[in-house]
Design a protein around this motif. Structure first.
Motif, PDB file in Angstrom:
ATOM      1  N   ARG B 149       0.846  -1.200   0.000  1.00  0.00           N
ATOM      2  CA  ARG B 149       0.000   0.000   0.000  1.00  0.00           C
ATOM      3  C   ARG B 149       0.876   1.243   0.000  1.00  0.00           C
ATOM      4  O   ARG B 149       1.768   1.390   0.840  1.00  0.00           O
ATOM      5  CB  ARG B 149      -0.868   0.027   1.248  1.00  0.00           C
ATOM      6  CG  ARG B 149      -2.042  -0.892   1.175  1.00  0.00           C
ATOM      7  CD  ARG B 149      -3.087  -0.441   2.135  1.00  0.00           C
ATOM      8  NE  ARG B 149      -3.138  -1.284   3.291  1.00  0.00           N
ATOM      9  CZ  ARG B 149      -3.862  -1.014   4.378  1.00  0.00           C
ATOM     10  NH1 ARG B 149      -4.569   0.101   4.442  1.00  0.00           N
ATOM     11  NH2 ARG B 149      -3.873  -1.835   5.391  1.00  0.00           N
ATOM     12  N   PRO B 150       0.603   2.161  -0.919  1.00  0.00           N
ATOM     13  CA  PRO B 150       1.375   3.408  -0.881  1.00  0.00           C
ATOM     14  C   PRO B 150       0.962   4.240   0.330  1.00  0.00           C
ATOM     15  O   PRO B 150      -0.104   4.045   0.893  1.00  0.00           O
ATOM     16  CB  PRO B 150       0.977   4.129  -2.170  1.00  0.00           C
ATOM     17  CG  PRO B 150       0.061   3.218  -2.893  1.00  0.00           C
ATOM     18  CD  PRO B 150      -0.382   2.138  -1.982  1.00  0.00           C
ATOM     19  N   SER B 151       1.847   5.154   0.700  1.00  0.00           N
ATOM     20  CA  SER B 151       1.495   6.140   1.722  1.00  0.00           C
ATOM     21  C   SER B 151       0.906   7.352   1.034  1.00  0.00           C
ATOM     22  O   SER B 151       1.313   7.706  -0.068  1.00  0.00           O
ATOM     23  CB  SER B 151       2.736   6.577   2.500  1.00  0.00           C
ATOM     24  OG  SER B 151       3.253   5.499   3.207  1.00  0.00           O
ATOM     25  N   PHE B 152      -0.031   7.975   1.695  1.00  0.00           N
ATOM     26  CA  PHE B 152      -0.664   9.170   1.155  1.00  0.00           C
ATOM     27  C   PHE B 152      -0.601  10.215   2.256  1.00  0.00           C
ATOM     28  O   PHE B 152      -1.306  10.111   3.253  1.00  0.00           O
ATOM     29  CB  PHE B 152      -2.112   8.843   0.765  1.00  0.00           C
ATOM     30  CG  PHE B 152      -2.759   9.844  -0.128  1.00  0.00           C
ATOM     31  CD1 PHE B 152      -3.639  10.782   0.377  1.00  0.00           C
ATOM     32  CD2 PHE B 152      -2.500   9.841  -1.486  1.00  0.00           C
ATOM     33  CE1 PHE B 152      -4.247  11.707  -0.456  1.00  0.00           C
ATOM     34  CE2 PHE B 152      -3.107  10.765  -2.339  1.00  0.00           C
ATOM     35  CZ  PHE B 152      -3.988  11.699  -1.816  1.00  0.00           C
ATOM     36  N   PHE B 153       0.299  11.153   2.098  1.00  0.00           N
ATOM     37  CA  PHE B 153       0.554  12.159   3.124  1.00  0.00           C
ATOM     38  C   PHE B 153       0.825  11.514   4.486  1.00  0.00           C
ATOM     39  O   PHE B 153       0.247  11.887   5.497  1.00  0.00           O
ATOM     40  CB  PHE B 153      -0.629  13.157   3.225  1.00  0.00           C
ATOM     41  CG  PHE B 153      -0.759  14.018   2.006  1.00  0.00           C
ATOM     42  CD1 PHE B 153      -1.738  13.747   1.057  1.00  0.00           C
ATOM     43  CD2 PHE B 153       0.113  15.073   1.786  1.00  0.00           C
ATOM     44  CE1 PHE B 153      -1.846  14.533  -0.089  1.00  0.00           C
ATOM     45  CE2 PHE B 153       0.004  15.861   0.647  1.00  0.00           C
ATOM     46  CZ  PHE B 153      -0.970  15.596  -0.295  1.00  0.00           C
ATOM     47  N   GLY B 154       1.700  10.543   4.459  1.00  0.00           N
ATOM     48  CA  GLY B 154       2.170   9.936   5.704  1.00  0.00           C
ATOM     49  C   GLY B 154       1.305   8.809   6.234  1.00  0.00           C
ATOM     50  O   GLY B 154       1.668   8.151   7.193  1.00  0.00           O
ATOM     51  N   LYS B 155       0.144   8.574   5.625  1.00  0.00           N
ATOM     52  CA  LYS B 155      -0.722   7.482   6.105  1.00  0.00           C
ATOM     53  C   LYS B 155      -0.849   6.430   5.011  1.00  0.00           C
ATOM     54  O   LYS B 155      -0.875   6.770   3.823  1.00  0.00           O
ATOM     55  CB  LYS B 155      -2.116   8.025   6.430  1.00  0.00           C
ATOM     56  CG  LYS B 155      -2.158   8.869   7.670  1.00  0.00           C
ATOM     57  CD  LYS B 155      -3.581   9.095   8.132  1.00  0.00           C
ATOM     58  CE  LYS B 155      -3.540   9.776   9.500  1.00  0.00           C
ATOM     59  NZ  LYS B 155      -4.797  10.347   9.879  1.00  0.00           N
ATOM     60  N   ASP B 156      -0.943   5.170   5.408  1.00  0.00           N
ATOM     61  CA  ASP B 156      -1.128   4.107   4.423  1.00  0.00           C
ATOM     62  C   ASP B 156      -2.445   4.322   3.687  1.00  0.00           C
ATOM     63  O   ASP B 156      -3.458   4.632   4.299  1.00  0.00           O
ATOM     64  CB  ASP B 156      -1.165   2.735   5.096  1.00  0.00           C
ATOM     65  CG  ASP B 156       0.158   2.401   5.776  1.00  0.00           C
ATOM     66  OD1 ASP B 156       0.127   1.829   6.879  1.00  0.00           O
ATOM     67  OD2 ASP B 156       1.204   2.734   5.202  1.00  0.00           O
ATOM     68  N   LEU B 157      -2.395   4.171   2.377  1.00  0.00           N
ATOM     69  CA  LEU B 157      -3.609   4.336   1.584  1.00  0.00           C
ATOM     70  C   LEU B 157      -4.655   3.344   2.070  1.00  0.00           C
ATOM     71  O   LEU B 157      -4.394   2.145   2.098  1.00  0.00           O
ATOM     72  CB  LEU B 157      -3.298   4.075   0.105  1.00  0.00           C
ATOM     73  CG  LEU B 157      -4.323   4.518  -0.923  1.00  0.00           C
ATOM     74  CD1 LEU B 157      -4.302   6.020  -1.094  1.00  0.00           C
ATOM     75  CD2 LEU B 157      -4.072   3.832  -2.271  1.00  0.00           C
ATOM     76  N   PRO B 158      -5.820   3.807   2.489  1.00  0.00           N
ATOM     77  CA  PRO B 158      -6.819   2.864   2.996  1.00  0.00           C
ATOM     78  C   PRO B 158      -7.322   1.957   1.888  1.00  0.00           C
ATOM     79  O   PRO B 158      -7.275   2.315   0.711  1.00  0.00           O
ATOM     80  CB  PRO B 158      -7.940   3.756   3.528  1.00  0.00           C
ATOM     81  CG  PRO B 158      -7.698   5.100   2.957  1.00  0.00           C
ATOM     82  CD  PRO B 158      -6.288   5.191   2.528  1.00  0.00           C
TER      83      PRO B 158
END
Lengths: 132, 435
Positions: B149-158
């Motif tokens: 899962r990529p990170s999206f602004f520091g959070k794992d992409l849900p």
């Protein structure tokens, strides 16, 4: 507790990230439980309600264990509580996991823990009979 | 568990220790300790837990504390494994063979997401260059990176995003993340396609490395090296008789959709039958969108979407993420028509019987099974029943089943395939076997 092999099995299970708490219990009684400072997340905040719900579930286990009841689980708020029943007894291995966890993978280790605990109980019973 | 008959020897071993170094030593000792001779090669797999208990380099260091120098080794992280000793979603496992009629070479190709072609060709060339071809059968066992899962602004992409910035930008972000950050789908089908083109006369058999189905990180092993984003492969040239079977336990429902809008080389479907892909799919399986959360995979694993290949394989594809109207899959859908498939616990178990019963080798000496972690997640503790079936077939012969995040196969001079949710078994026996 340190020398209790069942406690070691529970400590091992508790090391898994998604196991918030675990114990061997029966209705109104927790037989073996790791130190609850090892429990994770917010489980202690909802411990009272989980404990009450567990006792109700053990009523069902008491009724149906002899009929082959293997596992029960329920969801309460953001947790799931898994009961792996020790065959023909009123006791179970109980684990509390987050509702969003990868439950299938945890089930495998719950089954391993149940088998390990049954083996330990069996050995303890045999020792008891030998020394009796 | 070991099998020592004539010149052929094989064994499996494992460790349940938490400390990575100790686990590495134990799995190596338990595995090669059953052989009378040095190993010809070792396959090593572990669950993701060692990341936080010493790290995978320490795991490998422990293995090499025991393994003879220069033993070819490949492997990677998996969601779980089962073998002659039991079923586990935590620990390390290995399979080894010692056989004089076997020439082995290992290869690695890095940065598979950035350049699948270059990675595959480099790996293939390393093996071709090092391998003598004096025996009749060529097999390429491989492990490559699974989805992360990529990170999206520091959070794992849900896994599920129905609204907001993530939902709107998700498909484009996913595309860029794979290319530039090497996070996202593994592009395994492309890697295997280029690998197959580079090494035509080998049976290719492998899987995508995984963690505990969190899709955060996974790793590959080759010799003393731990990698991310690498294709690792072990080429075997041998006179061993081998046999292969593939099954999935999935049933076509007859409910078909036309893909009318897609992205990211057909890995993201935006529209089905001219309408929102997510609404169409979830409407068909009867799940209101507002009920979707990250437990979605527990349900959607029972409803993969599949497409038929030119050579008759049904390729099941599981949902990776739901991004507003779009559905992101783990690998590209090579058809404009897809069909809703379904399964049940019973059917997943029956698939094991189907595969075993189709094997011509009835008394194997060794077995490697690569199966999808989706089957592990859906079957849960019922994988003990899978093991029971394998024990009945293998008897005392060593076998190892790994739960990966995707499975790949290719027969010589045929098309390559990458799947989800399948069960693939490769067995071998020496020339003392008669049917």
């Amino acid at each position: 507790m340190r020398d209790d092999p069942i406690a070691e099995v529970l400590d091992d299970l508790l090391k898994l990230d998604d196991v918030l708490a675990c114990m061997v219990a029966r209705c109104n009684m927790i037989s073996v439980m790791p130190d609850n400072d090892k429990f994770k997340g917010d489980v202690m905040q909802i411990w009272d309600i989980i404990h009450r719900a567990m006792d109700d579930v053990f009523g069902v286990i008491r009724e149906y264990s002899q009929a082959g009841l293997g596992e029960i689980d329920f969801r309460l708020q953001d947790c799931e509580v898994l009961f792996y029943v020790f065959p023909d007894t009123e006791s179970a291995l109980v684990a509390i996991i987050p509702a969003l966890s990868n439950k299938g993978l945890i089930e495998v280790e719950m089954e391993n823990a149940r088998r390990d605990i049954l083996r330990i109980m069996d050995e303890q019973e045999k020792k008891r009979l030998v020394t009796a | 568990m070991g099998c020592k008959i004539a010149e052929f020897q094989a064994a499996v071993g494992m460790s349940r220790k938490w400390d990575a170094r100790e686990a590495g030593r134990e799995v190596a000792r338990n595995t090669i300790g059953k052989l009378d001779r040095p190993p010809t090669f070792v396959l090593l797999f572990s669950t993701i837990h060692y990341k936080d208990h010493g790290g995978f380099q320490e795991l490998l260091n422990g293995v090499w504390d025991v393994l003879p120098k220069d033993t070819p080794l490949v492997g990677g992280t998996v969601a779980g494994f089962l073998n002659n000793y039991g079923c586990f979603t935590r620990g390390a496992a290995a399979l080894t063979v010692s056989y004089p009629n076997m020439d082995v070479a290992v290869g690695i190709g890095k940065n598979t997401r950035k350049n699948p072609k270059k990675a595959a060709e480099k790996c293939a060339q390393e093996i071709i260059k090092k391998q003598n071809r004096s025996f009749v059968n060529n097999i390429l066992l491989n492990m490559l990176p699974g989805p992360e899962r990529p990170s999206f602004f520091g959070k794992d992409l849900p896994i599920v995003s129905n609204q907001g910035l993530i939902a709107s930008l998700g498909p484009k972000y996913l595309e860029m993340s794979v290319k530039y950050l090497q996070k996202g789908q593994g592009l395994e089908e492309d890697v295997i396609k280029y690998l197959a083109a580079s090494i035509q006369d080998y049976i290719i058999f492998g899987g995508s490395s995984a963690d505990s189905n969190d899709l955060i990180a996974n790793y590959q092993f080759m010799n003393e090296e731990v990698s991310k984003n690498s294709l690792v492969a072990l080429g075997l040239n041998t006179d061993l008789k081998v046999n292969f079977a593939h099954s999935d336990g999935l049933k076509p429902t007859g409910i078909k959709f036309k893909i009318t809008k897609k992205a990211q080389d057909s890995r993201i479907i935006k529209e089905l039958d001219g309408k929102s892909a997510a609404d169409t799919f979830f409407g068909e399986i009867g799940i209101p969108r507002e009920y979707l959360d990250d437990r979605i995979l527990r349900t959607t694993f029972f409803y993969p979407l599949g497409f038929k290949t030119n050579d008759g394989y049904m390729c099941p594809n599981t949902i990776g993420a739901v991004l507003k109207d779009s559905i992101a899959f783990n690998y590209s859908i090579e058809s404009d028509e897809i069909e809703l498939l379904t399964t049940s616990g019973r059917m997943l178990l029956a698939a094991v019987d189907e595969a075993i019963n189709s094997l011509q080798i009835k008394k194997p000496k060794v077995g490697l099974i690569i199966s999808c972690l989706a089957r592990l997640e859906t079957l849960g503790a019922n994988i003990f029943k899978v093991r029971d079936k394998l024990i009945s077939y293998f008897q005392e012969a060593p076998f190892l089943l790994i739960y990966s995040c995707g499975e790949n196969i290719r027969f010589p001079n045929e098309e390559s395939h990458h799947f989800n949710e399948t069960f693939n078994i490769l067995v071998g026996t020496d020339n003392s076997y008669s049917s």
